[in-house]
Scaffold this motif. Structure first.
Motif, PDB file in Angstrom:
ATOM      1  N   ARG B  62       6.421  61.366  49.269  1.00  0.00           N
ATOM      2  CA  ARG B  62       5.592  62.542  49.533  1.00  0.00           C
ATOM      3  C   ARG B  62       4.182  62.377  48.983  1.00  0.00           C
ATOM      4  NH1 ARG B  62       7.917  67.526  50.700  1.00  0.00           N
ATOM      5  NH2 ARG B  62      10.140  67.358  51.136  1.00  0.00           N
ATOM      6  N   ALA B  65       2.315  59.892  50.983  1.00  0.00           N
ATOM      7  CA  ALA B  65       1.961  60.401  52.303  1.00  0.00           C
ATOM      8  C   ALA B  65       0.681  61.212  52.205  1.00  0.00           C
ATOM      9  CB  ALA B  65       3.099  61.245  52.864  1.00  0.00           C
ATOM     10  N   GLN B  66       0.583  62.012  51.155  1.00  0.00           N
ATOM     11  CA  GLN B  66      -0.617  62.822  50.964  1.00  0.00           C
ATOM     12  C   GLN B  66      -1.854  61.974  50.848  1.00  0.00           C
ATOM     13  OE1 GLN B  66      -1.368  66.180  50.945  1.00  0.00           O
ATOM     14  NE2 GLN B  66       0.531  65.818  52.023  1.00  0.00           N
ATOM     15  N   LYS B  82      12.434  68.986  59.630  1.00  0.00           N
ATOM     16  CA  LYS B  82      11.096  69.545  59.512  1.00  0.00           C
ATOM     17  C   LYS B  82      10.161  68.553  58.845  1.00  0.00           C
ATOM     18  CE  LYS B  82       9.005  73.966  58.293  1.00  0.00           C
ATOM     19  NZ  LYS B  82       8.117  73.802  57.147  1.00  0.00           N
ATOM     20  N   ASP B  83      10.648  67.904  57.781  1.00  0.00           N
ATOM     21  CA  ASP B  83       9.816  66.933  57.088  1.00  0.00           C
ATOM     22  C   ASP B  83       9.530  65.735  57.970  1.00  0.00           C
ATOM     23  OD1 ASP B  83      11.323  67.452  53.805  1.00  0.00           O
ATOM     24  OD2 ASP B  83       9.817  68.579  54.934  1.00  0.00           O
ATOM     25  N   SER B  86       6.942  66.627  60.315  1.00  0.00           N
ATOM     26  CA  SER B  86       5.635  66.664  59.668  1.00  0.00           C
ATOM     27  C   SER B  86       5.081  65.269  59.454  1.00  0.00           C
ATOM     28  CB  SER B  86       5.727  67.369  58.322  1.00  0.00           C
ATOM     29  OG  SER B  86       6.000  68.726  58.502  1.00  0.00           O
ATOM     30  N   ASP B  89       3.795  64.104  62.706  1.00  0.00           N
ATOM     31  CA  ASP B  89       2.581  64.827  63.018  1.00  0.00           C
ATOM     32  C   ASP B  89       1.396  64.325  62.215  1.00  0.00           C
ATOM     33  OD1 ASP B  89       1.227  68.006  62.719  1.00  0.00           O
ATOM     34  OD2 ASP B  89       1.647  66.996  64.619  1.00  0.00           O
ATOM     35  N   ALA B  90       1.659  63.952  60.978  1.00  0.00           N
ATOM     36  CA  ALA B  90       0.569  63.505  60.112  1.00  0.00           C
ATOM     37  C   ALA B  90       0.216  62.054  60.351  1.00  0.00           C
ATOM     38  CB  ALA B  90       0.962  63.731  58.655  1.00  0.00           C
ATOM     39  N   PHE B 420       4.366  84.390  59.657  1.00  0.00           N
ATOM     40  CA  PHE B 420       3.473  83.248  59.565  1.00  0.00           C
ATOM     41  C   PHE B 420       2.912  82.857  60.916  1.00  0.00           C
ATOM     42  CE2 PHE B 420       3.502  82.915  55.309  1.00  0.00           C
ATOM     43  CZ  PHE B 420       4.695  82.574  54.703  1.00  0.00           C
TER      44      PHE B 420
ATOM     45  N   GLU C  44       1.027  78.397  52.610  1.00  0.00           N
ATOM     46  CA  GLU C  44       2.355  77.928  52.976  1.00  0.00           C
ATOM     47  C   GLU C  44       2.216  76.479  53.386  1.00  0.00           C
ATOM     48  OE1 GLU C  44       6.031  79.417  55.711  1.00  0.00           O
ATOM     49  OE2 GLU C  44       4.336  78.484  56.714  1.00  0.00           O
ATOM     50  N   TRP C  45       2.970  75.614  52.765  1.00  0.00           N
ATOM     51  CA  TRP C  45       2.824  74.193  53.037  1.00  0.00           C
ATOM     52  C   TRP C  45       4.154  73.520  52.794  1.00  0.00           C
ATOM     53  CZ3 TRP C  45       1.345  69.941  49.285  1.00  0.00           C
ATOM     54  CH2 TRP C  45       1.030  68.765  49.977  1.00  0.00           C
ATOM     55  N   ASP C  46       4.504  72.555  53.667  1.00  0.00           N
ATOM     56  CA  ASP C  46       5.804  71.935  53.493  1.00  0.00           C
ATOM     57  C   ASP C  46       5.742  70.679  52.631  1.00  0.00           C
ATOM     58  OD1 ASP C  46       4.585  70.112  55.094  1.00  0.00           O
ATOM     59  OD2 ASP C  46       5.977  70.250  56.747  1.00  0.00           O
ATOM     60  N   GLY C  47       4.588  70.308  52.202  1.00  0.00           N
ATOM     61  CA  GLY C  47       4.511  69.158  51.319  1.00  0.00           C
ATOM     62  C   GLY C  47       4.117  67.875  52.018  1.00  0.00           C
ATOM     63  N   ILE C  48       4.167  67.867  53.337  1.00  0.00           N
ATOM     64  CA  ILE C  48       3.843  66.626  54.045  1.00  0.00           C
ATOM     65  C   ILE C  48       2.756  66.838  55.095  1.00  0.00           C
ATOM     66  CG2 ILE C  48       4.717  64.824  55.536  1.00  0.00           C
ATOM     67  CD1 ILE C  48       7.398  65.160  54.383  1.00  0.00           C
ATOM     68  N   SER C  49       2.903  67.904  55.837  1.00  0.00           N
ATOM     69  CA  SER C  49       2.028  68.056  56.999  1.00  0.00           C
ATOM     70  C   SER C  49       0.570  68.202  56.583  1.00  0.00           C
ATOM     71  CB  SER C  49       2.491  69.258  57.821  1.00  0.00           C
ATOM     72  OG  SER C  49       1.506  70.244  57.825  1.00  0.00           O
ATOM     73  N   THR C  50      -0.322  67.911  57.489  1.00  0.00           N
ATOM     74  CA  THR C  50      -1.741  67.983  57.169  1.00  0.00           C
ATOM     75  C   THR C  50      -2.252  69.408  57.330  1.00  0.00           C
ATOM     76  OG1 THR C  50      -2.067  67.272  59.425  1.00  0.00           O
ATOM     77  CG2 THR C  50      -2.377  65.624  57.713  1.00  0.00           C
ATOM     78  N   LYS C  51      -1.377  70.293  57.824  1.00  0.00           N
ATOM     79  CA  LYS C  51      -1.850  71.654  58.037  1.00  0.00           C
ATOM     80  C   LYS C  51      -1.270  72.591  56.990  1.00  0.00           C
ATOM     81  CE  LYS C  51      -1.567  70.838  63.009  1.00  0.00           C
ATOM     82  NZ  LYS C  51      -0.231  70.309  63.327  1.00  0.00           N
ATOM     83  N   THR C  52      -2.090  73.454  56.484  1.00  0.00           N
ATOM     84  CA  THR C  52      -1.596  74.476  55.568  1.00  0.00           C
ATOM     85  C   THR C  52      -2.026  75.829  56.115  1.00  0.00           C
ATOM     86  OG1 THR C  52      -3.608  74.446  54.260  1.00  0.00           O
ATOM     87  CG2 THR C  52      -1.849  72.957  53.586  1.00  0.00           C
ATOM     88  N   SER C 265      11.419  72.402  51.599  1.00  0.00           N
ATOM     89  CA  SER C 265      10.112  72.176  52.195  1.00  0.00           C
ATOM     90  C   SER C 265       9.192  73.365  52.056  1.00  0.00           C
ATOM     91  CB  SER C 265      10.253  71.850  53.694  1.00  0.00           C
ATOM     92  OG  SER C 265      11.100  70.772  53.866  1.00  0.00           O
TER      93      SER C 265
END
Lengths: 283, 427, 298
Positions: B62, B65-66, B82-83, B86, B89-90, B420, C44-52, C265
C-alpha cells in the motif's frame, strides 16, 4: 519488653518467608514461558506440541545451528547491533539536550514546545506508515540505514525527554551553580555534570529502546529492501510461512535473539539501581 | 556459515533486473533457485524479495503504491476486489488478457478455472473495471472438511465415507459428543474462514442467483433462507460438532490441534496437508466436501490462489510477463508443487502430486468464490455477519437477531454509499 | 572551557540550540505524518486509489455518535487499563518494595521479573493460548487437579472471561516495566530517612505513608501515565489470542483502526478514528497530571 521482641522476631520471620513465597511464585510464572521456549528449541516439528513435558525426550542441538544458518543470522545480528547502538546514542544525545533545555534554560515558547512533545507521546498514529514512507522517499532515505534509524529515534523521543526532564528537575541546582562559577559553559555542564548524574534515567531509556529496536520489524520491512540491511527479526520471519510454521526452529531462533537482550539488561540494570545517592555524595 | 548474503553495497536497480515482491517464506528458497535457473536459460536477472508476515507485506504494498514505487512484479494475497480495482485504476496493474487469449487461449487454458476466477473481473462488474484478467495464479487451493479417521472410528462411525448429508453430519456430531471427542477445529477466530463455511452453505441452500440478489440489496438478510444458514451453526454447536474455543482460534492453532489428534474434524485448506504431514506423519485422514443441506443443489467450496501482478508502470513489463509465463509453465510448476505440496495452478502438473492432496484437486471442479460475482458485499456487513455467527456459536445471539443486525448494517451501508455518490456527483 | 562562538550564534539563546535537533525530528517524523493523517480524516479514501472524496466532518460524526462498536472497544481498553492500574502496578509496587529492602537474591529477582517484556509476542501468544485452551489447556488441567474442575471452560472464547484473560496476559507482560521504574524510584530514597523515621518510632505503615509515598509521587505519576497510554493502545496480544473475538468482545481501539484501515478499505475513516483516539488519550493523560499535581500539593 521480652514479649515485644519475640513478637517482632516471629513477625520478621513470617514476613521474610511470606515475601520470598510471593517473589518465588511470581518468578515461576515469569520463568515458565522462557523455559518452555528454550526446551521447545530442542524438540522437533512432530514432538513440539505432543510432548508437553518441559524436558524434551531427545535433544536436537542442531536446531540452533540450522536456525542460525537458515535464518541468515550472521548479517542480521550485526545489523541489529548497529541499529540499536545508533538509535540509543542518537536518542540520548538529542533527548538529553532538549530535556536539559526544558529543565534549566529559559526561552520563549518553552512551555508550548514541551507540551507538543508530551502530546506527541499521547497521540499514536497508526496509519502514519504511508506518510512516513513517502517522506523518506522525498528525503532520499528509503532503503538506507539512516532512514531506518531516524524514525526510531523519533519514536522514543518524547518519552525520553519526559523521563530526563523529570530527572533533571530533581538534581540540586547547587551543583550546576558551582560548575558555572568555575567557568563551565552550558554545554560543558550538560556533558560533564548533568549527564553522568542521570545514569539511572539513561539506563531506563536505554533498556526501553533497546528492546523496541531489537524487536522491530514492521518499519524494517517497509523502509528497507536490501537483505543485507535487514535486522534480526527478518531472520525469524523465515520460519513463519503464511501457512506453515517451523515451530522448533522458530523457538531456537527466538532463543538466539533473546540472549543478547538479557545480557544487555543484566548490564544496564545495575545503573538503574545505583541511584542518585552516589552522585550527590560526590558533589 | 552465512547463507547467501554477499553484502553488496546499495545499488541502483540495474536495468536488466526484474524485482519480484512476495511474502511466501516457505517457498523463498525454491523461488531463488528458479531465478537462477531463469538466468541460465535467458540471461535475465530475477530478484525475489521476501517481506513477511502478510499484514506487513500488505502495508508495504500500500505504501509503495502511494509512492508509485511498486516493483516489476508483486504478489497479492487475497485482495479485496475493491482494492484490486483501485490498484488497476491507479495504473499499477497490467492488463494481461491479450496474452492470456493468445494462441487460442493457450496460456489461459493451462490453468485451473478456479485460479483465474480470483484474477478476472467479469462483465458488468460494479467497479467499472474493463473485463479481463489482471493477475497470474501460481498456485491454487481450496477449502474442505478433513476427518480424522481413527477418531471417527473411536466414536463409532462405521461407514467407510465421511458424512455427505446434513443429517448424517449431525449424527456424527452426536457420536463425537457422546464419546467426549472434540469436534471441528478451524481458524474461525479469523472471520473470513467462518464466512467461507457460511457462504458454501448459502450457495447450496439458495443457489448463486439468490446470493447475488442479496448482495445487490434485492433480498434482505432476514429472508428465511439466510436465517437457515445462521441456524446451521447453532445446530452444529448443539450436536457437538464444534470444538471448544473454535470462535477465537487462529488457523495455525486449529491445524496444530488437528495434527496432534485433539480434534476429529478440521475445516481447512489444501495447504494444511503440509502441516499435518510434517507434524504427524502417521495421521489417518480423509478429505470431503461439506455435507449438503439442500440435496437438490450442488455443494460448493471456496478456491484461493497466490497470484502475481505485473506493475503497469514497470519499464520491464514485457519481460516480466514472459517470466510469469515461464513460471507457470509445466516444468517450473512441478518444481514448486513438489517443494511444498501446494496444488499447482497449472492443470498439467497435477500428476506429480499424490496422497490426500489429490482429494483437494478433485474438488477443483466445484470451486466458487464471492469474487466470481460481479458485485461484492460491503466489508462492514460481512464483518457483522461473521461476528454474528461467532455470537450464535457462543450462545449469545439467535439466528433471527443476527439476521436482523446484518440487515440493519446493510441498510446503513447502502445509505452511506448513496450519500457519497451524491457528494461525488455534486463536485 | 568557554567555547568561542561566532557573534551571531552567541545571540541565539542556548535553549533554542539545545532543543533544535529534537524539534527537527519531531517535525519531520511526527508532525508531518500527523498532519497527513488529520487531513485524511476528512476524506473518504480506500488507501490505494488516486481519488479521494472530501466528506468534511461526517466521518468524525459517525465515529463519535454512531459507531457503537468503537466505543465498546474503547470501554474494553479502559477495563483492561483499570485492572492494570490496580493489580499490575499494585503487584509491581509490592514486589519492588520487597526487593528494595535488600532482600537476599534481590538481583536475581530483578532479572527474572523483566523476562516477560523481553519475550516476543509470538511466544507470549503460544504459551498463553496453551494455558487458556478449553480442551487441553494447562489452567483447566490444574483446576481439575485441585478439584475445581467444574470451573473449566474455554477461557479465551467465553465472552464472560475472554477480556479478563487478555487483561491477565497484558498485566503479566507489563508488570516488569512498572517494577523496574518503581524500584529505581524507591532506591533513590535515601536510607537515612527510613532510619530517622524508625528511630522516631514510626510503624511500617506510617513510614510508607509519610516517607515513601510523598517522595515517590513523580514516579507514581510516570508509571500511571505510561500504564494508561500503553494499555489503551493494546494490540499485539489481542491479535495473537482472540483477534477481537468472540464477536466484538475483545475488540480494542487499535484493532478497530487497523481493521478499518487494512481490511475494510476505509483508510480515511481509520485516520479519523486515530484522531478521536488521540484526543481521548490526551484528555486522560492531562487529567492524570492535573490530579497528581493537586495531590502533590496536599
Amino acid at each position: 519488653m521480652q514479649f515485644k521482641y519475640n513478637k517482632y522476631a516471629v513477625k520478621d520471620l513470617l514476613k521474610g518467608f511470606g515475601s520470598h513465597a510471593v517473589l518465588i511464585l511470581v518468578s515461576i510464572t515469569c520463568l515458565f514461558p522462557l523455559a518452555w521456549m528454550f526446551c521447545s528449541s530442542f524438540k522437533t516439528q512432530q514432538t513440539i506440541f505432543r510432548d508437553m513435558s518441559l524436558i524434551p525426550k531427545e535433544f536436537h542441538w542442531e536446531n540452533f545451528a540450522i536456525a542460525w544458518t537458515r535464518g541468515g543470522f550472521g548479517v542480521y545480528f550485526l545489523n541489529s547491533v548497529f541499529y540499536t547502538v545508533a538509535v540509543i546514542s542518537g536518542l540520548i544525545v538529542i533527548a538529553s539536550l532538549a530535556a536539559y533545555a526544558f529543565s534549566r534554560l529559559e526561552f520563549r515558547g518553552k512551555g508550548i514546545i514541551y507540551s507538543t512533545f508530551l502530546a506527541a507521546m499521547m497521540i499514536p498514529i497508526p496509519g502514519a506508515f504511508v506518510a512516513l514512507y513517502i517522506l523518506l522517499i522525498k528525503l532520499g532515505l528509503v532503503n538506507t540505514r539512516l532512514g531506518y534509524i531516524l524514525p526510531q529515534i523519533s519514536i522514543g523521543l518524547s518519552l525520553a525527554i519526559y523521563i530526563l526532564k523529570t530527572f533533571f528537575d530533581e538534581i540540586p541546582k547547587e551543583i550546576e551553580d558551582a560548575a558555572m562559577v568555575d567557568g563551565c559553559s552550558t554545554i560543558g555542564i550538560w556533558w560533564h555534570i548533568v549527564l553522568p548524574l542521570a545514569k539511572p534515567a539513561i539506563a531506563v531509556i536505554a533498556i526501553f529502546n533497546t528492546l523496541a529496536v531489537w524487536n522491530e520489524y514492521i518499519l524494517a520491512m517497509i523502509i528497507l529492501q536490501d537483505k543485507a540491511k535487514m535486522p534480526l527479526q527478518r531472520g525469524l520471519m523465515i520460519f513463519q510461512g503464511a501457512h506453515f510454521t517451523e515451530y522448533s526452529l522458530l523457538m531456537a531462533g527466538i532463543t538466539i535473539t533473546v540472549i543478547p537482550i538479557i545480557i544487555v539488561y543484566l548490564f544496564m540494570q545495575r545503573y538503574i539501581i545505583q541511584g542518585i545517592a552516589a552522585g550527590v555524595a560526590k558533589g | 556459515m552465512i547463507s547467501g548474503c554477499s553484502g553488496k553495497p546499495a545499488q541502483v536497480m540495474s536495468s536488466n533486473e526484474i524485482v519480484v515482491w512476495h511474502w511466501l517464506s516457505d517457498r523463498s528458497d525454491a523461488f531463488d533457485a528458479l531465478a537462477r535457473k531463469y538466468k541460465i536459460e535467458t540471461g535475465i536477472n530475477i530478484r525475489f524479495e521476501l517481506y513477511t508476515p502478510i499484514s506487513v507485506y500488505t502495508a508495504k504494498v500500500r505504501a509503495s503504491a502511494q509512492a508509485n514505487k511498486l516493483p516489476d512484479i508483486y504478489g497479492v494475497p487475497s485482495l479485496e476486489r475493491k482494492d484490486f480495482a483501485s490498484l488497476i485504476d491507479a495504473g499499477h496493474v497490467t492488463d494481461i488478457t491479450p496474452l492470456m487469449e493468445e494462441n487460442n487461449a493457450a496460456w489461459k487454458n493451462s490453468f485451473f478455472k478456479g485460479g483465474l476466477i480470483m484474477n478476472t473481473f467479469p462483465e458488468g462488474n460494479q467497479y467499472g473495471v474493463k473485463p479481463g484478467t489482471y493477475g497470474v495464479p501460481i498456485d491454487i487451493n481450496n477449502i474442505q472438511l478433513i476427518y480424522n479417521l481413527s477418531l471417527l472410528k473411536k466414536a463409532g462411525w462405521t461407514a467407510p465415507q465421511p458424512p455427505s448429508t446434513w443429517p448424517e453430519f449431525l449424527a456424527l456430531g452426536d457420536m463425537l459428543k457422546k464419546a467426549g471427542i472434540p469436534g471441528m477445529v478451524s481458524g474461525w477466530g479469523e472471520p473470513w474462514m467462518i464466512h467461507c463455511f457460511a457462504d458454501n452453505m448459502a450457495w447450496n441452500i439458495m443457489g448463486k442467483d439468490k446470493v447475488l440478489a442479496t448482495i445487490k440489496g434485492e433480498v434482505p438478510y432476514t429472508d428465511p433462507d439466510w436465517v437457515k444458514v445462521f441456524a446451521l451453526f447453532k445446530e452444529m454447536k448443539d450436536h457437538g460438532l464444534l470444538s471448544e474455543g473454535i470462535v477465537t482460534m487462529v488457523n495455525k492453532e486449529a491445524e496444530q490441534t488437528f495434527a496432534n489428534e485433539r480434534a476429529a474434524i478440521a475445516f481447512n485448506g489444501s495447504w494444511g496437508v503440509n502441516v499435518y504431514d510434517s507434524m504427524n506423519p502417521g495421521l489417518k485422514y480423509a478429505v470431503a466436501m461439506p455435507p449438503k443441506v439442500n440435496p437438490s443443489r450442488p455443494m460448493y467450496i471456496w478456491v484461493g490462489t497466490t497470484s502475481f501482478i505485473v506493475n503497469d508502470r514497470s519499464p520491464l513489463k514485457q519481460d516480466a510477463v514472459k517470466f510469469l509465463q515461464w513460471l507457470t509453465d509445466r516444468n517450473q510448476q512441478t518444481v514448486l508443487a513438489t517443494e511444498m505440496s501446494n496444488i499447482p495452478s497449472a492443470k498439467a502438473c497435477v500428476d506429480v502430486l499424490e496422497g490426500p492432496i489429490m482429494d483437494f484437486v478433485a474438488g477443483m471442479e466445484n470451486v466458487v468464490h464471492p469474487r466470481l460475482l460481479p458485485v461484492e458485499e460491503f466489508p462492514l456487513v460481512t464483518e457483522v455477519f461473521d461476528k454474528g455467527i461467532q455470537s450464535i456459536i457462543i450462545g449469545e445471539a439467535t439466528p433471527e437477531t443476527v439476521a436482523r443486525s446484518v440487515q440493519d448494517m446493510k441498510e446503513r451501508e447502502i445509505k452511506r454509499a448513496e450519500r457519497f455518490k451524491a457528494i461525488k456527483a455534486n463536485k | 572551557m568557554i567555547l568561542k562562538l561566532p557573534v551571531s550564534l552567541k545571540k541565539i539563546k542556548p535553549g533554542y540550540i539545545f532543543v533544535l535537533p529534537a524539534v527537527i525530528m519531531l517535525a519531520l517524523f511526527y508532525i508531518y505524518p500527523f498532519l497527513k493523517v488529520l487531513q485524511l480524516g476528512f476524506y473518504e479514501w480506500d488507501g490505494i486509489s488516486t481519488k479521494t472524496v472530501f466528506v468534511g466532518l461526517s466521518q468524525f460524526q459517525d465515529i463519535i455518535f454512531s459507531d457503537r462498536v468503537w466505543w465498546q472497544s474503547m470501554w474494553h481498553a479502559a477495563y483492561i487499563t483499570i485492572l492494570a492500574l490496580v493489580f499490575q502496578n499494585g503487584l509491581a509496587l509490592l514486589l519492588a518494595m520487597l526487593v528494595d529492602r535488600g532482600l537476599k537474591y534481590g538481583n536475581i529477582y530483578r532479572v527474572i521479573f523483566f523476562l516477560p517484556p523481553v519475550l516476543s509476542g509470538i511466544v507470549v501468544g503460544l504459551i498463553w493460548n496453551w494455558i487458556f485452551n478449553g480442551n487441553y489447556g494447562l489452567l483447566n488441567h490444574w483446576l481439575s487437579n485441585i478439584g475445581l474442575g467444574n470451573l473449566s471452560r474455554s477461557w479465551l472464547s467465553d465472552p464472560k472471561t475472554a477480556l479478563t484473560c487478555v487483561a491477565i496476559i497484558h498485566m503479566w507482560k507489563g508488570f516488569g516495566w512498572a517494577f523496574l521504574i518503581l524500584l529505581a524510584g524507591l532506591q533513590n530514597i535515601p536510607r537515612t530517612l527510613y532510619e530517622a523515621a524508625r528511630i522516631d518510632g514510626a510503624s511500617a505503615w506510617d513510614v510508607f505513608r509519610k516517607v515513601t509515598v510523598p517522595l515517590m509521587i513523580p514516579v507514581f505519576v510516570l508509571v500511571m501515565v505510561l500504564t494508561v497510554l500503553g494499555t489503551m493502545q493494546i494490540y499485539d496480544i489481542i491479535v495473537s489470542t482472540t483477534n477481537g473475538g468472540p464477536g466484538y468482545h475483545t475488540e480494542v481501539p487499535v484493532s478497530r483502526i487497523i481493521a478499518r484501515m487494512l481490511y475494510s478499505s476505509q483508510f480515511g475513516y481509520a485516520c479519523a478514528m486515530s484522531l478521536v483516539f488521540g484526543v481521548v488519550l490526551v484528555i486522560l493523560s492531562v487529567a492524570q497530571m492535573k490530579i497528581s499535581q493537586r495531590l502533590k500539593q496536599t
